[in-house]
Write a protein that holds these residues in place. Structure first.
Motif, short mmCIF file in Angstrom:
data_model
loop_
_atom_site.label_atom_id
_atom_site.label_comp_id
_atom_site.label_asym_id
_atom_site.label_seq_id
_atom_site.Cartn_x
_atom_site.Cartn_y
_atom_site.Cartn_z
N TYR A 78 0.74 -0.91 0.28
CA TYR A 78 -0.60 -0.14 -0.11
C TYR A 78 0.92 1.34 -0.05
N PHE A 81 0.63 4.27 -2.73
CA PHE A 81 0.17 5.19 -3.13
C PHE A 81 1.06 6.31 -2.21
N MET A 101 1.68 -1.26 -4.55
CA MET A 101 0.24 -0.72 -5.28
C MET A 101 1.17 0.19 -6.57
N PRO A 103 -0.51 3.28 -8.87
CA PRO A 103 -2.11 3.65 -8.88
C PRO A 103 -2.35 4.79 -9.68
N PRO A 109 -7.44 4.42 -3.77
CA PRO A 109 -7.27 2.68 -2.98
C PRO A 109 -8.33 1.63 -3.40
N TRP A 112 -9.06 0.18 -6.46
CA TRP A 112 -7.47 0.28 -7.78
C TRP A 112 -7.68 -1.56 -7.40
N TYR A 168 -8.07 5.55 2.09
CA TYR A 168 -8.83 4.62 1.04
C TYR A 168 -9.81 5.13 0.04
N TRP A 172 -6.12 9.47 -6.33
CA TRP A 172 -4.72 9.47 -6.18
C TRP A 172 -4.42 10.82 -6.42
#
Length: 258
Positions: A78, A81, A101, A103, A109, A112, A168, A172
């Motif tokens: 995570y 991000f 992850m 983005p 998120p 995603w 979350y 982004w």
């Protein structure tokens, strides 16, 4: 010497990097591995980036970068991000995602997982390995190959730190991927993000072929030497970018003098 800024994933803390930090520091490098404010429900991705930049402090000073060496931002899971936001703000020499992850601009998120086809990738791999991938047991899902005592300590330290809804659910914030050389590392025994998943996604989203290391999702606890080796090996790839940035800075300074 280089400075490695190590950003942990969801439900984790900076402590997760302590074995990798020891390996890097033994080679003369500096490390920063802060705790993100995951327990703060009001903290968004900008606040996460703020916390990292504050922890980096004057190590991120561009005027002193030549003396300090490369600034390398690393994001795990995570942390993928947050890491590009930090790399962008600090004009990092290199950005590395480790099972991170990836983005897309404007992607939250929470969206995603469906956007990337994660569940299908997990189901496909679970058919191959008998259900180990996607297991409900965290010692299998995240910590396969990690000594039990380390895995237990990681889970203890991560209690209550799953991440805020503010991070979350929010898009982004970058309009494009930062103009920073980027590398991607996948872990071949990762049961959370299967290797084939990132063999597809990294070329799709970053236009690069991922490098592959042995290890589980939390390989910083099971394979710290291999991770440190890979990070140090990447340092040579920063030379062209650093030279270009130095030329730009020189032109800028020259224009000011005139």
């Amino acid at each position: 010497m280089a400075t490695f800024v190590l950003i942990h994933g969801g439900g984790d803390v900076g402590w997760a990097w302590h074995l990798v930090e020891a390996k890097l520091r033994a080679r003369g490098h500096d490390t920063v591995a802060p705790d993100l404010p995951s327990e703060d429900e009001s903290a968004d991705l900008g606040a996460f980036a703020d916390a990292v930049v504050e922890a980096v402090g004057d190590r991120g000073d561009l005027s002193d970068r030549g003396a300090r060496g490369d600034l390398v931002v690393v994001g795990h899971s995570y942390g993928g991000f947050t890491a590009p936001l930090v790399a962008d703000r600090l004009s990092a020499d290199l950005l590395v995602l480790m099972a991170g992850m990836i983005p897309s601009p404007g992607e939250a998120p929470c969206d995603w997982w469906a956007n990337t086809g994660h569940s299908d990738a997990v189901a496909k791999q679970a058919e191959i390995d008998g259900g180990l991938t996607g297991s409900d047991d965290p010692y299998i899902l995240f910590y396969g190959g990690v000594p039990r005592s380390l895995a237990e300590e990681a889970l203890r330290r991560g209690q209550g730190r799953g991440g805020s809804s503010a991070t979350y659910d929010a898009p982004w914030p970058l309009a494009e991927w930062p103009d920073v050389p980027t590398k991607f590392v996948l872990f071949r025994e990762d049961r959370f993000f299967p290797a084939d998943f990132y063999r597809r996604l990294a070329p799709e989203r970053l236009g690069i072929t991922p490098d592959e290391l042995p290890g589980c999702h939390c390989a910083m606890l099971s394979r710290p030497r291999e991770l440190a080796d890979q990070l140090v090996a990447y340092l040579g790839s920063t030379e062209p970018a650093r030279a270009e940035r130095a030329a730009v800075e020189g032109e800028r300074n020259g224009s000011v003098k005139r």
